[in-house]
Design a protein around this motif. Structure first.
Motif, mmCIF file in Angstrom:
data_model
loop_
_atom_site.group_PDB
_atom_site.id
_atom_site.type_symbol
_atom_site.label_atom_id
_atom_site.label_comp_id
_atom_site.label_asym_id
_atom_site.label_seq_id
_atom_site.Cartn_x
_atom_site.Cartn_y
_atom_site.Cartn_z
ATOM 1 N N SER B 383 0.830 -1.218 0.000
ATOM 2 C CA SER B 383 0.000 0.000 0.000
ATOM 3 C C SER B 383 0.859 1.260 0.000
ATOM 4 O O SER B 383 0.532 2.232 0.665
ATOM 5 C CB SER B 383 -0.971 0.004 1.190
ATOM 6 N N GLY B 384 1.973 1.212 -0.745
ATOM 7 C CA GLY B 384 2.865 2.358 -0.736
ATOM 8 C C GLY B 384 2.764 3.184 -2.000
ATOM 9 O O GLY B 384 3.202 2.761 -3.062
ATOM 10 N N VAL B 385 2.158 4.361 -1.918
ATOM 11 C CA VAL B 385 2.202 5.281 -3.039
ATOM 12 C C VAL B 385 3.020 6.474 -2.590
ATOM 13 O O VAL B 385 2.733 7.090 -1.566
ATOM 14 C CB VAL B 385 0.787 5.723 -3.446
ATOM 15 N N ASN B 386 4.079 6.769 -3.338
ATOM 16 C CA ASN B 386 4.953 7.856 -2.962
ATOM 17 C C ASN B 386 4.492 9.127 -3.655
ATOM 18 O O ASN B 386 4.551 9.228 -4.878
ATOM 19 C CB ASN B 386 6.388 7.482 -3.373
ATOM 20 N N ARG B 387 3.975 10.066 -2.874
ATOM 21 C CA ARG B 387 3.519 11.334 -3.459
ATOM 22 C C ARG B 387 4.714 12.264 -3.592
ATOM 23 O O ARG B 387 4.973 13.068 -2.700
ATOM 24 C CB ARG B 387 2.446 11.968 -2.577
ATOM 25 N N ALA B 388 5.441 12.120 -4.709
ATOM 26 C CA ALA B 388 6.654 12.924 -4.904
ATOM 27 C C ALA B 388 6.292 14.394 -5.058
ATOM 28 O O ALA B 388 6.969 15.269 -4.530
ATOM 29 C CB ALA B 388 7.418 12.431 -6.122
ATOM 30 N N VAL B 389 5.226 14.643 -5.804
ATOM 31 C CA VAL B 389 4.708 16.005 -5.954
ATOM 32 C C VAL B 389 3.221 15.926 -5.702
ATOM 33 O O VAL B 389 2.534 15.075 -6.259
ATOM 34 C CB VAL B 389 4.993 16.563 -7.372
ATOM 35 N N ASP B 390 2.709 16.796 -4.841
ATOM 36 C CA ASP B 390 1.351 16.627 -4.370
ATOM 37 C C ASP B 390 0.558 17.919 -4.533
ATOM 38 O O ASP B 390 0.733 18.862 -3.766
ATOM 39 C CB ASP B 390 1.412 16.192 -2.888
ATOM 40 N N ASP B 391 -0.248 17.967 -5.564
ATOM 41 C CA ASP B 391 -1.188 19.060 -5.754
ATOM 42 C C ASP B 391 -0.505 20.436 -5.701
ATOM 43 O O ASP B 391 -0.774 21.235 -4.813
ATOM 44 C CB ASP B 391 -2.300 18.966 -4.689
ATOM 45 N N VAL B 392 0.361 20.668 -6.662
ATOM 46 C CA VAL B 392 1.150 21.899 -6.676
ATOM 47 C C VAL B 392 0.635 22.840 -7.767
ATOM 48 O O VAL B 392 0.378 22.405 -8.887
ATOM 49 C CB VAL B 392 2.635 21.562 -6.927
ATOM 50 N N SER B 393 0.458 24.096 -7.429
ATOM 51 C CA SER B 393 0.065 25.094 -8.422
ATOM 52 C C SER B 393 0.925 26.339 -8.274
ATOM 53 O O SER B 393 1.172 26.791 -7.157
ATOM 54 C CB SER B 393 -1.407 25.509 -8.227
ATOM 55 N N PHE B 394 1.392 26.865 -9.392
ATOM 56 C CA PHE B 394 2.031 28.185 -9.409
ATOM 57 C C PHE B 394 2.167 28.600 -10.863
ATOM 58 O O PHE B 394 1.820 27.838 -11.776
ATOM 59 C CB PHE B 394 3.401 28.169 -8.709
ATOM 60 N N HIS B 395 2.605 29.820 -11.076
ATOM 61 C CA HIS B 395 2.852 30.235 -12.454
ATOM 62 C C HIS B 395 4.170 30.990 -12.521
ATOM 63 O O HIS B 395 4.661 31.515 -11.525
ATOM 64 C CB HIS B 395 1.700 31.103 -12.976
ATOM 65 N N ILE B 396 4.749 31.001 -13.722
ATOM 66 C CA ILE B 396 6.007 31.711 -13.941
ATOM 67 C C ILE B 396 5.740 32.810 -14.955
ATOM 68 O O ILE B 396 5.191 32.545 -16.040
ATOM 69 C CB ILE B 396 7.091 30.753 -14.470
ATOM 70 N N LEU B 397 6.112 34.035 -14.590
ATOM 71 C CA LEU B 397 5.877 35.156 -15.496
ATOM 72 C C LEU B 397 6.978 35.216 -16.543
ATOM 73 O O LEU B 397 8.117 34.816 -16.299
ATOM 74 C CB LEU B 397 5.849 36.465 -14.711
ATOM 75 N N ARG B 398 6.603 35.758 -17.697
ATOM 76 C CA ARG B 398 7.580 35.909 -18.767
ATOM 77 C C ARG B 398 8.686 36.859 -18.333
ATOM 78 O O ARG B 398 8.408 37.938 -17.812
ATOM 79 C CB ARG B 398 6.859 36.457 -19.999
ATOM 80 N N GLY B 399 9.921 36.443 -18.509
ATOM 81 C CA GLY B 399 11.058 37.323 -18.226
ATOM 82 C C GLY B 399 11.573 37.280 -16.797
ATOM 83 O O GLY B 399 12.584 37.895 -16.494
#
Lengths: 320, 634
Positions: B383-399
Motif C-alpha cells: 500500500s505504498g504510493v509515494n507522493r513525490a509532488v502533491d497538488d502543486v500550483s504556481f505560475h512563472i511570469l515571462r522574463g
C-alpha cells in the motif's frame, strides 16, 4: 636489480611511446599488457592462416586427386616413417593434416565469428529496445532470456541444429550445414548480450544527456542509435570477445558429437572426433594438431577478452 | 620555513612541517600537496578550505596515514603531541587511528557498516583500543550517543545504520570518532552530504563537543560558510599550498591574498543581494600543469613579474600569514577593485510582461501507482504510493527568474521534469504559453540545464555535435548556418569556436556547464529550466556560471526556472520563490519578502540554518588567540 629492470622498462617505454599521447587509454593499456599483445599476435596469425588457407596449404584436402589411401596414417615428419611431403602427418584417409587443419580453422573461425555477430545483433537490438522502452516488451523479452538461460546453450544448439536437419532434405543438409550451425549457436547465445545491453540502456536512458535530447525532441530511434548505443557498446564488446571463444568451442562440440560440420567439410571439431577414434591406437597426431589449434584460438580470445574487460573498466583507468 | 603556532604558548596537538605528497603521473610525478606547514592546539578547530584539487583532503589523508599507493608522503614531519607519526608502519598507525586520531568522513552511510548495529560498532571500537569490559563499553557508548544528541540512545544502540536519517548517522559517526577520547579529530567535508537544516546542527555539535573535550579538530571543507561557523583559524589552500592562514575573523573579514579575497567575494549571501558576483576567471590548474612561481598568478588581477618567477613565501601579518608578493599593508585589493565587472543588470532589469509563461495547475506525481502490473501488485500489497509532488500550483511570469527551493527529496526535480514534459503528471496540467505540455512534441520553446556536468553531455560526441543537435533536430538551420550558430553561441557562453572540435572530457566542470548552457540556448528558447546548475561546481566557478546565466537572461530576455537547495544562490538569482517541502509548496512569494519576512515556519527554519559568513564573522570576537610566527631552523 637495476641492470635487469632497465631493459624491461626501456622496452615498455618505447612501446608506450608508439601510441600518440592523446590516443585512447585502451590502446595505451594494450601496449602495456604483454599477454594481450601475444594473444592478439597469435590470433592474427591464426586468422591470416584461415583466410589464406587456399594459398598457404600444401594440399587441397577436398580434392580427391590429392588423397591416396596408401599414405594414410603417416606420422609427422620427425617420427620414424615420417614423410617429408606431410609435415604433420596424415589422417585415416591419407589427407595432409596441416592442410586439413588450415581449412578446418577457416570453417571454425567463420562459424564462430558469424555466430557471435548473429547473437550480438539479436541481443543488442532486443536489449536496447527493452531497456529504453520498458513496458510489456521488456517484461516479455527478459522472461524469455530468463527461461533460455536455464537451458544449457549446447543443448539448445543441438535442438535447433536437429530441427534444421529434419526439415532439410539430405542433399540440402551438407550445403546448409554451416548456416545451421551458425544459427544454432547464434540463437543459443543471445541472452547475455540482451541482458547487458538492457542494463546499459537502463543506465544511459536516465543520464542527463539523454534527457536533454528528449527535451530537444530527438526521435526515440535516433536517441537509441546515436546516444545510447555508442555509450552502451563497450561491455557488449567484452562479452562478444569472450563469446567468440565459446562459439568456436560450441561448434567444435557440435561437430565432435557428429551433428555439426560433416566429414566432407571438416572443422576442427570434426577432425578432433575423427582423431579421437585413433587416439588409443597410438595415432595421436590426428587428434593433437586440431586440438592444440583449438586451444590456441580459445585461449588467445579469452586472454584478449580478459584484458579488454579490464581496459574498458573505468575503475581501472582512474590512475593519474 | 615559517610555522604558525598559537600565541598562548600551548604545545600544538598536531604539527605538520613541510608536508609533501607525491603521486605518479603520466608525465612524471605530480604533487597534490607541496610543503605545507601548520599546527593545531587542543580545543582549537583549524579549517582547511579550498576548491577541488587544492590538496585539502590529501593533507587530511596524509595525517591519517591513509594515502593510497602509488601515492606517498615524500617529505615533511607530522607530529602528534610531540610524537612523530609520519614514519610509522601501517600496524603502528592502526593503533593511532581510532585511538589518538578520530576521523569523520563525508558520507555517513559508507563510514558505518550496514550489517552491524550502531551500538555494536561503537562498542567494538572502544574495546579494540581501551582496557574496558563489554559492559563498561556499552555504558560508554550510550553516554556518547546521548552527548551527540541522539534521542533515547539506549534504543538507538540496537538500530542499524539504514534505520537512521542522514543527520543521525553523521551524529553516530561523530560519536564513533570521539569514543576513544582522541587528541585530534580530522573531519573531511562532514556536512557536505547533508541537508541545510541538519548541516548547521552537525557543525555546532562537532564544534561544541571538541571544544568541551579539548580535542583539536582539522576541518576540511570547500564551504566558507562552514568555516565561518565552526573554525577558529583557517588555512586557505590553492594548488597544493597554503596561500593564507590566520584567524577566521581576520582572514574572512579582511583577506590579504587575492585568491582568498576573490573566493570570499564570489560567495552569494543570503543577507544581501548584489547585481552580480565577483568572479575569478579560469579554474584551478590541473596537477600536472601547475604554473611556475605563485600558482595563482595566471588568474590574479594584481600579478606582477615576480609572481610568475618566484614562489612567494608565507609572510606574517598580525593574526596570520599570506603567501603573496604584494605588500600586505598597502594591498591594492580595496573594495573598488572588487566591484563586479559585468554591468549592473539590476537597475535596468524589470519584469517586462506580466503574462504567465508557465502555468502549473494542481499537478501531482505519484510513484508506484502507474508502474507495471507486477509492481502494481506488490505496491498494493505494501500500500505504498509515494507522493513525490502533491497538488502543486504556481505560475512563472515571462522574463522573470522563478526559483523552486527545498531540501533533497522534496520533489523539486521531479516537478521540474514534469514541467519540461520528461515525466507525465499523475494528475493536473502544466501549460506553456497556454498549451498543455503533455501534448507538445519536438518543441524548442523550453530547454533544460542539468546538475551534473559529467552526465549531461554525451561523452562520445564532439562539442560541435552536442551544441548543434537542437539546431539539426528542428531544422532551424543547415550546412554552414549550423556552424555559424554553434560558434556564435559558444562565444556567447565564454568558450571559443576552437572548442567545438573537442570532446567533453577535455573540459572542466564549469566549462562543461557552459556547453550545457550553449546547447540550451542555441535553439532560442523562451524558458530555461536550471536544475541545480552550480551545485557540483566550486565556489569561484559557481560565481562565473551564475553571472553568465544572469547576463544571458538579460541579453536574450529569457525566463528562468531555477531549482536549488542553496538559499544563498537563490537569493542571488530569483525574482520570485516557491518553497517546497514533502512534495508540496509551503510558501510562494517575492524573493525580497521571503528572505526578509518569511511567513511559513519551514521557510524560517531553512533561512536560520544557512551558514552566513557575514553574520558568523560579526559574531566572532576579535582574535584573542592570534598567531605568532616562529622561524624554525631548516
Amino acid at each position: 636489480m637495476a641492470e635487469i629492470a632497465t631493459p624491461v622498462s626501456a622496452g615498455r617505454l618505447k612501446l608506450a611511446a608508439l601510441a600518440p599521447r592523446s590516443e585512447s587509454p585502451v590502446l595505451r593499456s594494450f601496449l602495456r599488457t604483454p599477454s594481450a599483445m601475444i594473444a592478439a599476435f597469435v590470433l592474427t596469425c591464426l586468422a591470416l592462416t584461415a583466410l589464406l588457407a587456399p594459398w598457404l596449404a600444401p594440399f587441397d584436402p577436398f580434392d580427391p586427386a590429392n588423397v591416396s589411401l596408401i599414405d594414410a596414417m603417416t606420422p609427422p615428419l620427425w617420427m620414424r616413417d615420417g614423410n617429408p611431403d606431410y609435415l604433420l602427418g596424415t589422417d585415416d584417409q591419407g589427407r595432409d593434416i596441416l592442410s586439413t587443419v588450415m581449412f578446418g580453422l577457416r570453417i571454425s573461425m567463420t562459424v564462430g565469428v558469424a555466430a557471435v555477430v548473429v547473437a550480438m545483433t539479436l541481443g543488442v537490438v532486443i536489449g536496447l529496445i527493452a531497456g529504453y522502452a520498458g513496458g510489456w516488451f521488456e517484461s516479455l523479452t527478459m522472461r524469455i532470456v530468463d527461461i533460455q538461460l536455464t537451458i544449457p546453450s549446447i543443448l539448445l544448439a543441438l535442438m535447433i541444429d536437429g530441427v534444421t536437419r529434419v526439415v532439410a532434405s539430405r542433399e540440402l543438409q551438407a550445403e546448409i550445414a554451416i548456416y545451421a550451425v551458425i544459427a544454432a549457436i547464434g540463437f543459443a547465445s543471445w541472452p547475455p548480450f540482451a541482458r547487458v545491453a538492457r542494463s546499459r540502456a537502463l543506465v544511459e536512458r536516465n543520464k542527463e544527456y539523454v534527457q536533454a535530447a528528449r527535451i530537444i525532441g530527438v526521435a526515440p530511434l535516433r536517441i537509441l542509435l546515436s546516444h545510447i548505443l555508442p555509450n552502451a557498446i563497450a561491455p557488449v564488446l567484452v562479452i562478444a570477445t569472450i563469446d567468440l571463444g565459446l562459439a568456436v568451442l560450441a561448434e567444435a562440440a557440435l561437430s565432435f558429437l557428429g551433428v555439426g560440420m560433416p566429414p566432407t567439410q571438416p572443422s576442427l571439431g570434426t577432425m578432433i572426433r575423427i582423431g579421437g577414434n585413433h587416439l588409443f591406437s597410438g595415432k595421436w597426431w590426428i587428434f593433437m594438431t586440431p586440438a592444440l589449434t583449438l586451444v590456441m584460438i580459445v585461449l588467445s580470445v579469452n586472454i584478449l577478452g580478459d584484458w579488454l574487460r579490464d581496459a574498458l573498466n573505468p575503475k581501472m583507468r582512474r590512475r593519474v | 620555513m615559517f610555522i604558525a603556532t598559537p600565541r598562548n604558548g600551548l604545545a600544538p596537538v598536531l604539527s605538520v612541517e613541510g608536508l609533501r605528497v607525491e603521486l605518479p603521473g603520466a608525465r612524471g610525478p605530480v604533487f597534490p600537496v607541496r610543503d605545507i606547514s601548520f599546527s593545531i592546539v587542543a580545543g582549537e578547530t583549524l579549517g582547511v578550505v579550498g576548491e577541488s584539487g587544492a590538496g585539502k583532503s590529501m593533507t587530511g589523508s596524509a595525517v591519517l596515514g591513509l594515502i593510497d599507493p602509488p601515492g606517498r608522503v615524500t617529505g615533511g614531519l607530522i607530529r602528534l603531541n610531540g610524537d612523530r607519526i609520519d614514519n610509522l608502519s601501517e600496524t603502528q598507525m592502526q593503533a593511532i587511528r581510532g585511538r589518538r586520531i578520530g576521523a569523520i568522513f563525508q558520507d555517513p552511510m559508507t563510514a558505518l557498516d550496514p550489517l552491524f548495529t550502531v551500538g555494536s560498532q561503537i562498542v567494538e571500537t572502544i574495546l579494540t583500543h581501551q582496557d574496558l569490559d563489554a559492559k563498561q563499553a556499552h555504558k560508554k557508548a550510550i553516554s556518547l550517543l546521548e552527548s551527540v544528541g541522539l534521542p533515547s540512545p539506549a534504543q538507538r544502540m540496537e538500530d542499524y545504520p539504514h534505520q537512521l536519517s542522514g543527520g543521525m548517522r553523521q551524529r553516530v559517526v561523530i560519536a564513533l570518532a570521539l569514543c576513544n577520547d582522541p587528541e585530534l579529530v580530522i573531519a573531511d567535508e562532514p556536512t557536505t552530504a547533508l541537508d541545510v537544516s541538519t548541516q548547521a546542527q552537525i557543525i555546532s555539535l562537532l564544534k561544541d563537543l571538541c571544544e568541551e573535550r579539548g580535542v583539536a579538530v582539522m576541518l576540511v571543507t570547500h564551504d566558507m560558510g562552514v568555516i565561518a561557523e565552526a573554525a577558529d583559524r583557517v588555512a586557505v589552500m590553492y594548488a597544493g599550498r597554503i596561500v593564507e592562514i590566520g584567524s577566521v575573523h581576520e582572514v574572512l573579514r579582511k583577506p590579504r591574498h587575492p585568491y582568498t579575497r576573490g573566493l570570499v567575494n564570489s560567495i552569494p549571501r543570503v543577507s544581501r543581494r548584489k547585481a552580480s558576483l565577483f568572479q575569478i576567471e579560469g579554474a584551478m590548474p590541473p596537477l600536472d600543469a601547475t604554473p611556475s612561481g605563485c600558482a595563482f598568478h595566471p588568474r590574479c588581477d594584481f600579478a606582477v613579474d615576480a609572481c610568475s618567477k618566484d614562489l612567494p613565501p608565507l609572510r606574517a601579518w598580525d593574526g596570520g600569514a599570506s603567501a603573496c608578493w604584494l605588500p600586505v599593508d598597502e594591498s591594492p585589493l580595496d573594495d573598488q577593485s572588487l566591484a563586479p565587472r559585468p554591468a549592473d543588470y539590476e537597475s535596468r532589469f524589470q519584469i517586462p510582461d506580466a503574462a504567465p509563461l508557465v502555468e502549473v495547475d494542481q499537478v501531482s506525481k505519484h510513484f508506484g501507482s502507474a508502474a507495471s502490473w507486477l509492481s502494481r501488485f506488490t505496491a498494493r500489497l505494501s500500500s505504498g504510493v509515494n507522493r513525490a509532488v502533491d497538488d502543486v500550483s504556481f505560475h512563472i511570469l515571462r522574463g522573470e527568474t522563478f526559483a523552486l527551493v527545498g531540501e533533497s527529496g522534496c520533489g523539486k526535480s521531479t516537478l521540474a521534469r514534469m514541467i519540461v514534459g520528461l515525466h507525465p503528471a499523475t494528475s493536473g496540467m502544466v501549460r506553456f504559453g497556454g498549451v498543455d505540455v503533455a501534448g507538445m512534441r519536438r518543441q524548442r520553446r523550453f530547454q533544460m540545464v542539468f546538475q551534473d556536468p559529467y552526465a549531461s553531455l554525451n561523452p562520445r560526441w564532439r562539442v560541435f555535435d552536442i551544441v548543434a543537435e537542437p539546431v539539426r533536430t528542428h531544422g532551424v538551420d543547415a550546412g554552414a548556418g549550423v556552424a555559424r550558430r554553434v560558434h556564435e553561441i559558444l562565444e556567447k557562453v565564454g568558450l571559443s569556436a576552437r572548442d567545438a572540435d573537442k570532446y567533453p572530457h577535455e573540459f572542466s566542470g564549469g566549462q562543461r556547464q557552459r556547453i550545457s548552457i550553449a546547447r540550451a540556448l542555441v535553439s532560442e528558447p523562451e524558458l530555461i529550466v536550471c536544475d541545480e546548475p552550480t551545485s557540483a561546481l566550486d565556489v569561484s566557478v559557481q560565481a562565473q556560471i551564475l553571472n553568465l546565466l544572469k547576463s544571458l537572461q538579460h541579453e536574450f530576455g529569457l525566463t528562468l526556472l531555477f531549482i536549488s537547495h542553496d538559499l544563498a544562490v537563490v537569493r542571488h538569482m530569483a525574482d520570485r520563490i516557491a518553497i517546497m517541502q514533502g512534495g508540496r509548496i509551503v510558501e510562494t512569494g517575492n524573493a525580497n519578502d521571503i528572505f526578509t519576512r518569511p511567513a511559513h515556519s519551514y521557510t524560517r527554519a531553512l533561512l536560520a540554518a544557512v551558514p552566513d559568513i557575514d553574520v558568523a564573522i560579526a559574531r566572532k570576537a576579535p582574535p584573542d588567540h592570534g598567531l605568532k610566527l616562529n622561524r624554525l631552523s631548516g
